[in-house]
Design a protein around this motif. Sequence first.
Motif, mmCIF file in Angstrom:
data_model
loop_
_atom_site.group_PDB
_atom_site.id
_atom_site.type_symbol
_atom_site.label_atom_id
_atom_site.label_comp_id
_atom_site.label_asym_id
_atom_site.label_seq_id
_atom_site.Cartn_x
_atom_site.Cartn_y
_atom_site.Cartn_z
ATOM 1 N N LEU A 317 -3.499 -1.110 -9.448
ATOM 2 C CA LEU A 317 -3.568 -0.201 -8.323
ATOM 3 C C LEU A 317 -4.866 -0.386 -7.548
ATOM 4 C CD1 LEU A 317 -2.152 3.024 -10.008
ATOM 5 C CD2 LEU A 317 -0.931 1.207 -8.776
ATOM 6 N N SER A 318 -4.752 -0.258 -6.243
ATOM 7 C CA SER A 318 -5.877 -0.453 -5.336
ATOM 8 C C SER A 318 -6.988 0.562 -5.597
ATOM 9 C CB SER A 318 -5.383 -0.329 -3.883
ATOM 10 O OG SER A 318 -6.470 -0.295 -2.984
ATOM 11 N N GLY A 319 -8.204 0.132 -5.249
ATOM 12 C CA GLY A 319 -9.349 1.026 -5.357
ATOM 13 C C GLY A 319 -9.382 2.074 -4.273
ATOM 14 N N SER A 320 -8.465 1.990 -3.309
ATOM 15 C CA SER A 320 -8.419 2.967 -2.217
ATOM 16 C C SER A 320 -6.993 3.486 -2.057
ATOM 17 C CB SER A 320 -8.861 2.308 -0.898
ATOM 18 O OG SER A 320 -8.563 3.144 0.207
ATOM 19 N N PRO A 321 -6.827 4.778 -1.795
ATOM 20 C CA PRO A 321 -5.475 5.323 -1.572
ATOM 21 C C PRO A 321 -4.932 5.021 -0.186
ATOM 22 C CG PRO A 321 -7.101 7.063 -1.355
ATOM 23 C CD PRO A 321 -7.856 5.842 -1.778
ATOM 24 N N THR A 322 -5.748 4.398 0.675
ATOM 25 C CA THR A 322 -5.321 4.185 2.057
ATOM 26 C C THR A 322 -5.203 2.716 2.434
ATOM 27 O OG1 THR A 322 -7.628 4.292 2.826
ATOM 28 C CG2 THR A 322 -6.361 6.362 2.787
ATOM 29 N N GLY A 323 -5.385 1.798 1.471
ATOM 30 C CA GLY A 323 -5.269 0.377 1.800
ATOM 31 C C GLY A 323 -5.589 -0.493 0.588
ATOM 32 N N THR A 324 -5.580 -1.782 0.814
ATOM 33 C CA THR A 324 -5.869 -2.743 -0.252
ATOM 34 C C THR A 324 -7.377 -2.862 -0.434
ATOM 35 O OG1 THR A 324 -3.861 -4.012 0.199
ATOM 36 C CG2 THR A 324 -5.615 -5.142 -0.982
ATOM 37 N N LEU A 325 -7.854 -2.603 -1.649
ATOM 38 C CA LEU A 325 -9.276 -2.692 -1.942
ATOM 39 C C LEU A 325 -9.447 -3.074 -3.403
ATOM 40 C CD1 LEU A 325 -12.167 -2.293 -0.853
ATOM 41 C CD2 LEU A 325 -12.044 0.069 -1.695
ATOM 42 N N MET A 326 -10.148 -4.177 -3.615
ATOM 43 C CA MET A 326 -10.365 -4.630 -4.992
ATOM 44 C C MET A 326 -11.365 -3.742 -5.725
ATOM 45 S SD MET A 326 -8.342 -7.300 -5.283
ATOM 46 C CE MET A 326 -8.940 -8.234 -6.687
ATOM 47 N N VAL A 327 -12.496 -3.450 -5.092
ATOM 48 C CA VAL A 327 -13.532 -2.652 -5.749
ATOM 49 C C VAL A 327 -12.985 -1.258 -6.024
ATOM 50 C CG1 VAL A 327 -15.824 -1.650 -5.504
ATOM 51 C CG2 VAL A 327 -15.372 -3.967 -4.666
ATOM 52 N N GLY A 328 -13.143 -0.847 -7.278
ATOM 53 C CA GLY A 328 -12.604 0.436 -7.705
ATOM 54 C C GLY A 328 -11.180 0.343 -8.205
ATOM 55 N N GLY A 329 -10.606 -0.859 -8.203
ATOM 56 C CA GLY A 329 -9.227 -1.043 -8.613
ATOM 57 C C GLY A 329 -9.052 -0.956 -10.125
ATOM 58 N N ASP A 330 -7.835 -0.639 -10.503
ATOM 59 C CA ASP A 330 -7.452 -0.525 -11.912
ATOM 60 C C ASP A 330 -6.331 -1.530 -12.158
ATOM 61 O OD1 ASP A 330 -6.703 0.250 -14.479
ATOM 62 O OD2 ASP A 330 -5.585 2.013 -13.773
ATOM 63 N N VAL A 331 -6.606 -2.584 -12.924
ATOM 64 C CA VAL A 331 -5.619 -3.646 -13.128
ATOM 65 C C VAL A 331 -5.496 -3.970 -14.619
ATOM 66 C CG1 VAL A 331 -6.121 -4.669 -10.868
ATOM 67 C CG2 VAL A 331 -7.276 -5.559 -12.913
ATOM 68 N N VAL A 332 -4.409 -4.645 -14.943
ATOM 69 C CA VAL A 332 -4.247 -5.241 -16.263
ATOM 70 C C VAL A 332 -4.236 -6.753 -16.072
ATOM 71 C CG1 VAL A 332 -2.699 -5.569 -18.226
ATOM 72 C CG2 VAL A 332 -3.057 -3.282 -17.277
ATOM 73 N N VAL A 333 -5.077 -7.416 -16.832
ATOM 74 C CA VAL A 333 -5.201 -8.870 -16.772
ATOM 75 C C VAL A 333 -4.388 -9.471 -17.913
ATOM 76 C CG1 VAL A 333 -6.792 -10.822 -16.954
ATOM 77 C CG2 VAL A 333 -7.460 -8.756 -15.685
ATOM 78 N N TYR A 348 -11.350 -2.482 -15.189
ATOM 79 C CA TYR A 348 -11.837 -1.681 -14.067
ATOM 80 C C TYR A 348 -12.720 -2.580 -13.213
ATOM 81 C CZ TYR A 348 -14.425 1.805 -11.386
ATOM 82 O OH TYR A 348 -15.001 2.528 -10.372
ATOM 83 N N LEU A 349 -12.422 -2.626 -11.912
ATOM 84 C CA LEU A 349 -13.132 -3.535 -11.006
ATOM 85 C C LEU A 349 -14.264 -2.792 -10.321
ATOM 86 C CD1 LEU A 349 -9.979 -5.300 -9.481
ATOM 87 C CD2 LEU A 349 -11.252 -5.864 -11.572
ATOM 88 N N GLN A 350 -15.397 -2.773 -11.001
ATOM 89 C CA GLN A 350 -16.536 -2.029 -10.469
ATOM 90 C C GLN A 350 -17.210 -2.767 -9.322
ATOM 91 O OE1 GLN A 350 -18.962 0.001 -13.379
ATOM 92 N NE2 GLN A 350 -20.833 -0.490 -12.270
ATOM 93 N N GLY A 351 -17.083 -4.089 -9.312
ATOM 94 C CA GLY A 351 -17.698 -4.862 -8.229
ATOM 95 C C GLY A 351 -17.097 -6.249 -8.161
ATOM 96 N N GLN A 352 -17.387 -6.968 -7.069
ATOM 97 C CA GLN A 352 -16.887 -8.324 -6.886
ATOM 98 C C GLN A 352 -17.835 -9.319 -7.543
ATOM 99 O OE1 GLN A 352 -16.391 -8.402 -2.575
ATOM 100 N NE2 GLN A 352 -14.187 -8.173 -2.833
#
Length: 708
Positions: A317-333, A348-352
């Motif tokens: 899921l995106s790090g933003s509720p309004t668009g695509t954003l990697m930072v702040g994202g929650d993913v499974v690798v 957890y994608l705290q930064g790039q």
Amino acid sequence: MDLANRRLVVILLVLYNVVSLCRAQYHGKLVGTFTDKSTHDIAGTVYAEDETTLRIIGFRYDGAGPDAFIWAGESGVPSDDGFIIPEEEGRTVKLEAYDNVNISVTLPAGKTVSSLAWISVWCRQFAANFGDLTVPANFIAPAPLDLGALGFTPRVHNTYASAVIILNAKQIRVENLVYDGQGPRAYFWVGPGGTPNNDGDYEIPDETGSTGVINPYNGETITLTFPEGTDIFDIGHFGLWCIRFTQDFGHVDIPSQGELNIPPAPLTAGGSTRLTFPNCETLVEDELQVSWMINGTDIVIRLSSTNDTGDYAAFGLSGSPTGTLMVGGDVVVTFIDNMKAPQAVDYYLQGQAQCSPQNGGGACPDTISSAQDGNNNAELVESYYEENGVTNIVYRRPLAASDATYDKAFTTDGPIYVIWARGPINGDGRVAYHNVRRSLKSSNLQIDFGRPNSTCPPLGQNATVPPATDGWVIPGIEELETATFTVEMGLSGGSKGYEYITGRVGWGIAWFINGQLIPELTLRRNVTYTFLVSGGDDPVASGNYHPFYITDDVNGGYAQLTEAERQGITIYAGPNEGPLCQYMSSADPNSYSTFEDYKTTLTKDCAPGDPGVLEWTVPLDAPDLLYYQCYTHRFLGWKIHVTDNATTVTDSATTVTDSATTVTDSATTVTDSATTVTDSATNVTDSATTVSLSVFNIVLLYLLYLIL
């Protein structure tokens, strides 16, 4: 394959599976069935699993005897002259009650099934025979079967095993297995009949349980177990097979069930059924898809990708509720680790940036982002490979956000923004930069996880390998006069070699021309060339059989094509074959910056015999671009540029022009003489005649040059 043939294959597969389901389960070689000779309700059918183990199917006994055992003797009929066969737990205690159960029991040390005369349920206290059976005379118990060595001569991808042994109906042992790991989509492969193929055959798991592309082996002995629903009686062959190039690296034939006397599968053998998913979304066309289903308070997700070993696929899921954003994202690798085990890790994608375990910064697993309250909320469910090279990893995670800081909730009442990425896994098992593909900030992809059913097109049908950025540069070969080329086989150089040069998936080997890896050739129309071909001349050893031909087909492998696929393809020369010469090496090509450096590690191994000779005069109407290829395999060759003139021709033309200039100078000199000596007309005429003859001779020589 046309529609009618496809339907026929489907029908045959359905019938085959129906027959397989109807076939009685194999328990070993039948010994006999108990005859009840008491009031203790003795029943059961006894099989020999092997020389020291018996299996009793549907065993019944009321447990009322005060001192009853499974009892056996080597002569006569049931009597006190016998011995105890320990119960299924290996204990020599009196029998408890059994109600139609299946058990395996092992004979005491030194005893064999073939030496038995009878088996009984015997009460020692009263010397009573509760029930018995007679062992057939000259009984031969099941035993593992050695199918012989695996591999061709010469070897294909160095594939060889000293023995393939059927251990039981569910397991095969491969002894001293050697394989170079260079096949791009190579699997342990089985199927009905005696000939491996892509239609009806399938992969089986390796010794770790993974059905992935197999890694190199260097003399290991491994045991392979058939998946649920399959056993040795379903197949007619076993071997190593490359589905990308429909290539047999080596196989052994499996006798029919009537010819086999092998141990059965262990009673506990079995496997799981693969999950099916009602929804799917394509993330990268023909490369990456996500499928899902809602399961109570969880969501079960399958990531399907054309990843190679060492690459990951991430989704979340995106790090933003309004668009695509990697930072702040929650993913499974998801990825296959260096032990060939599937992994699904909550990130957890705290930064790039790469993960910094010291402070949890960057793209980190939740357990590193916070050692105090971060958890891996992704639970691996299953993983498997498909024959088209697709990796499937299935995991489960809660719909709700389990970790307040590091997780986001999957909602099912409308679309939400998602993110995804692909890239390499570091040596420490964590993600590196997604240098392959990722969701762009501008993509704004949303998925409604509560939507009705949805499907995706088949994955992995036309996947290509992106070219590396630091591959080898192979000098071209330009021959504009009659020339001879040596044509041999060799290792393709992996991502630095064939894949970098062509941008296509290689098979692990490729053509070597004059000792160079797939150089581009420049040839001239109406000139005759000779190719000395050493690509293999034994069609039985199909992995080492590479007839050479010249075509306008960029892929090659004409013999693999259907009649419809052959339409519009022209063969300009060949196919021609000769004894195999191949360049081999155990070195990793990725460790060498140039082909010349890598070539120092290559050794050439040639079968006896003279090479095949292919002579080809380039047609005047040949197109500007052709390809030299292997007739039986795809993606082994490369380009031939066809020209009328090139640098060498231009130089020759310049020479002719210089000669003409010299003639002109001579003519000028004659003219001057004529001007000076007006009454020497004869001499002037003679000089002019000489000039004309010089021009004539030059033209005549040039015409002869073109003809010869």
